[in-house]
Design a protein around this motif. Structure first.
Motif, mmCIF file in Angstrom:
data_model
loop_
_atom_site.group_PDB
_atom_site.id
_atom_site.type_symbol
_atom_site.label_atom_id
_atom_site.label_comp_id
_atom_site.label_asym_id
_atom_site.label_seq_id
_atom_site.Cartn_x
_atom_site.Cartn_y
_atom_site.Cartn_z
ATOM 1 N N ILE A 100 -9.745 8.085 4.999
ATOM 2 C CA ILE A 100 -9.777 8.436 6.420
ATOM 3 C C ILE A 100 -8.401 8.463 7.073
ATOM 4 N N ASP A 101 -7.379 7.988 6.358
ATOM 5 C CA ASP A 101 -6.033 8.004 6.940
ATOM 6 C C ASP A 101 -5.019 7.993 5.806
ATOM 7 N N TYR A 102 -3.900 8.669 6.014
ATOM 8 C CA TYR A 102 -2.814 8.723 5.039
ATOM 9 C C TYR A 102 -1.525 8.909 5.816
ATOM 10 N N ARG A 103 -0.618 7.908 5.726
ATOM 11 C CA ARG A 103 0.614 7.953 6.506
ATOM 12 C C ARG A 103 1.816 7.565 5.646
ATOM 13 N N PRO A 104 2.416 8.514 4.960
ATOM 14 C CA PRO A 104 3.644 8.201 4.230
ATOM 15 C C PRO A 104 4.790 7.986 5.211
ATOM 16 N N GLY A 105 5.707 7.105 4.823
ATOM 17 C CA GLY A 105 6.831 6.834 5.702
ATOM 18 C C GLY A 105 8.058 6.393 4.926
ATOM 19 N N ALA A 106 9.193 6.371 5.583
ATOM 20 C CA ALA A 106 10.437 5.984 4.923
ATOM 21 C C ALA A 106 10.442 4.496 4.571
ATOM 22 N N PHE A 107 9.838 3.662 5.400
ATOM 23 C CA PHE A 107 9.836 2.209 5.199
ATOM 24 C C PHE A 107 8.500 1.696 4.673
ATOM 25 N N CYS A 108 7.394 2.263 5.162
ATOM 26 C CA CYS A 108 6.058 1.798 4.778
ATOM 27 C C CYS A 108 5.122 2.987 4.623
ATOM 28 N N ASP A 109 4.426 3.045 3.491
ATOM 29 C CA ASP A 109 3.363 4.020 3.277
ATOM 30 C C ASP A 109 2.036 3.310 3.525
ATOM 31 N N SER A 110 1.066 3.999 4.114
ATOM 32 C CA SER A 110 -0.243 3.378 4.310
ATOM 33 C C SER A 110 -1.344 4.422 4.223
ATOM 34 N N ALA A 111 -2.542 3.936 3.981
ATOM 35 C CA ALA A 111 -3.729 4.782 3.931
ATOM 36 C C ALA A 111 -4.920 3.909 4.286
ATOM 37 N N ALA A 112 -6.055 4.540 4.564
ATOM 38 C CA ALA A 112 -7.272 3.802 4.902
ATOM 39 C C ALA A 112 -8.477 4.522 4.318
ATOM 40 N N VAL A 113 -9.503 3.732 4.002
ATOM 41 C CA VAL A 113 -10.751 4.279 3.472
ATOM 42 C C VAL A 113 -11.928 3.727 4.257
ATOM 43 N N ASP A 114 -13.028 4.469 4.208
ATOM 44 C CA ASP A 114 -14.301 4.022 4.760
ATOM 45 C C ASP A 114 -15.272 3.876 3.591
ATOM 46 N N SER A 115 -15.671 2.635 3.299
ATOM 47 C CA SER A 115 -16.574 2.350 2.184
ATOM 48 C C SER A 115 -17.949 1.891 2.671
ATOM 49 N N SER A 116 -18.324 2.271 3.889
ATOM 50 C CA SER A 116 -19.570 1.794 4.495
ATOM 51 C C SER A 116 -20.792 2.083 3.623
ATOM 52 N N HIS A 117 -20.861 3.278 3.040
ATOM 53 C CA HIS A 117 -22.020 3.636 2.207
ATOM 54 C C HIS A 117 -22.103 2.741 0.973
ATOM 55 N N GLN A 118 -20.977 2.523 0.305
ATOM 56 C CA GLN A 118 -20.993 1.716 -0.908
ATOM 57 C C GLN A 118 -21.214 0.237 -0.600
#
Length: 198
Positions: A100-118
């Motif tokens: 649900i989210d993907y944010r590459p960056g020079a100092f910090c990379d981040s991402a997010a998932v939604d696992s509600s179904h599982q």
């Protein structure tokens, strides 16, 4: 030219982050567990799972081909159990996850998932990041936001590591010592104080 240290597969919902392209770099794989008709028969309950290697050690591993349920992945378990069980059968998990989210960056990379179904929850989301500071060891973080059924539950944060690694447990932390070179991974937990919600 500068070579990217992040990658996102939008169809499968897999993200990779690395601190650099050096041999001892920190490398992470983050699984959104999105479903595709091209992978029928191979679906695991792996939404939110991450693998982590650093300093030549395998600190967070995927448990392999026959390990299908949530309790065999590096995810948070509600009440110590998989959200949806296959009851010991070797069958795929049909419920999907979403990146649900993907944010590459020079100092910090981040991402997010939604696992509600599982998770079989009202909602279950995980954020993961890799801080890549220059000249200092990289570190990873996760943030968990899970509501099983608007009630009180026990949450188990799990990490499968290489079977030859050593684990030392503290009251609210753990240290994993890698078997290949003796390098360590410290795992610590931060729980919000009730006053933060005022």
């Amino acid at each position: 030219t500068k070579v990217s240290t992040q990658f996102r597969d939008t169809a499968r919902g897999i993200v990779t982050f690395r601190s650099s392209w050096q041999r001892d770099a920190t490398f992470m794989v983050f699984d959104g567990s999105q479903r595709s008709p091209s992978a029928q028969g191979h679906f695991h309950a792996s939404c939110g799972h991450f693998s982590l290697s650093a300093l030549g050690e395998y600190f967070g591993i995927d448990t392999g081909r026959y390990c299908i349920e949530q309790d065999q992945h590096n995810v948070v378990l509600v009440d110590g159990k998989s959200g949806r069980s296959t009851n010991g059968e070797w069958v795929q998990t049909y419920w999907h996850g979403n990146l649900i989210d993907y944010r590459p960056g020079a100092f910090c990379d981040s991402a997010a998932v939604d696992s509600s179904h599982q998770h079989d929850c009202y909602w279950a989301r995980r954020w993961l990041g890799l801080v890549k500071g220059s000249g200092v060891p990289a570190y990873a973080w996760t943030v968990e936001d899970i509501n099983k059924a608007n009630d009180y539950r026990e949450f188990w944060w799990t990490l499968n590591t290489h079977p030859d690694n050593k684990i030392a447990l503290g009251e609210r932390s753990a240290t994993i010592t890698g078997h290949r070179h003796g390098n360590c991974l410290d795992v610590s937990f931060v729980l919000p104080d009730p006053s933060w919600y005022v």
